[in-house]
Write an enzyme that holds these catalytic residues in place. Sequence first.
Site, mmCIF file in Angstrom:
data_model
loop_
_atom_site.group_PDB
_atom_site.id
_atom_site.type_symbol
_atom_site.label_atom_id
_atom_site.label_comp_id
_atom_site.label_asym_id
_atom_site.label_seq_id
_atom_site.Cartn_x
_atom_site.Cartn_y
_atom_site.Cartn_z
ATOM 1 N N CYS A 81 -4.667 -7.866 -0.132
ATOM 2 C CA CYS A 81 -3.742 -6.730 -0.056
ATOM 3 C C CYS A 81 -3.582 -6.027 -1.400
ATOM 4 O O CYS A 81 -3.803 -4.810 -1.512
ATOM 5 C CB CYS A 81 -2.393 -7.189 0.495
ATOM 6 S SG CYS A 81 -1.691 -8.644 -0.334
ATOM 7 N N TYR A 82 -3.211 -6.766 -2.437
ATOM 8 C CA TYR A 82 -3.122 -6.156 -3.766
ATOM 9 C C TYR A 82 -4.480 -5.602 -4.217
ATOM 10 O O TYR A 82 -4.558 -4.468 -4.711
ATOM 11 C CB TYR A 82 -2.633 -7.176 -4.795
ATOM 12 C CG TYR A 82 -1.165 -7.505 -4.765
ATOM 13 C CD1 TYR A 82 -0.194 -6.510 -4.824
ATOM 14 C CD2 TYR A 82 -0.734 -8.830 -4.727
ATOM 15 C CE1 TYR A 82 1.158 -6.828 -4.826
ATOM 16 C CE2 TYR A 82 0.614 -9.163 -4.735
ATOM 17 C CZ TYR A 82 1.557 -8.155 -4.785
ATOM 18 O OH TYR A 82 2.895 -8.473 -4.802
#
Length: 352
Positions: free
Chosen positions: A149-150
């Site tokens: 996600c990051y």
Amino acid sequence: MIKVGIVGGTGYTGVELLRLLAQHPEVELTAITSRTEAGMPVAEMFPSLRGRVALKFTTPDEAKLNECDVVFFATPHGVAMAQAKELLANGVKVLDLAADFRLKDVKEFAKWYGMEHNCPEILAEAVYGLPEINRDAIKKARVVGLAGCYPTSVQLGLAPLLSPKSTGGKHLIDGTHIISDSKSGTSGAGRKAEIGTLLSEASDNFKAYSVKGHRHLPEIEQGLKAIAGHDQIGLTFVPHLTPMIRGIHSTLYVRLTEAGKDVDYQKLYENFYKDEPFVDVMPAGSHPETRSVRGSNGIRIAIHRPGGGDTLVILVVEDNLVKGASGQGVQCMNLMFGLPETTGLTQIAVSP
């Protein structure tokens, strides 16, 4: 129809996969596994899927995953690599939402995830699941390790500044001094019970974590080096936990070189992403909000140059469960099976 199985369907990324795949016109959901909830109707655990998903959770042994066309792993790290070999031998494609097939260096994987990689030969052929960067390779892949996600927000936020096809081979920024100040909602920590994500702990609170080193750091650096085509990358990555459920907001700081001081960065980003259905480069001066992408596979980017100085600030927002996980997985699946990339992913963000 694509026969799809899901291993680990009880977590947040698992139910998000179910939500998206239940609406996909070319998908037949055939199996959803959970050792602890075997026998329970999916709609009993997730009432939002009542009338849309009639399956029950089954044990992996009963799921007949070898009869699927593709299997998603929405499981803890280490599960996919234990089962991938048998699935591939039976002609089943594999999409892993965990980190088993992200890091190419097995020593780095062992260092950051605390376990040895048990199928390096499959890791060697795995493709990193970031469609905007690796689209052609994903189309031909048998195994895809989905971007985290990051890492999705940081890499897509910086790609136009590093990719030779965008920069013309010039070093527009000092790639050795990149700062990513990233914030995530609590769903990024998963569905397991932990003190730090209890309502009384996370609500009305804001904090940094893993400042010494987050396991997404080597993944981001690996990706940025691949995009740039060189190893001169240095990243300071600081994640934060915010009192919201969904969403990632990454604020990226880069220092311009002399070669980069006369570039129109708004135009640079717009040109780089002009054909990308899920990347929205916002008008100059915009401030994207996490709620503007909630529940969608979109990612929004805004570029700022405070005071016209030598620092460029890039703002990036995404839904960590969709573009940062399950939606990106469906996007990759579409590519792997020759479907239009947007199939089943046209949901508009939920607001308010």
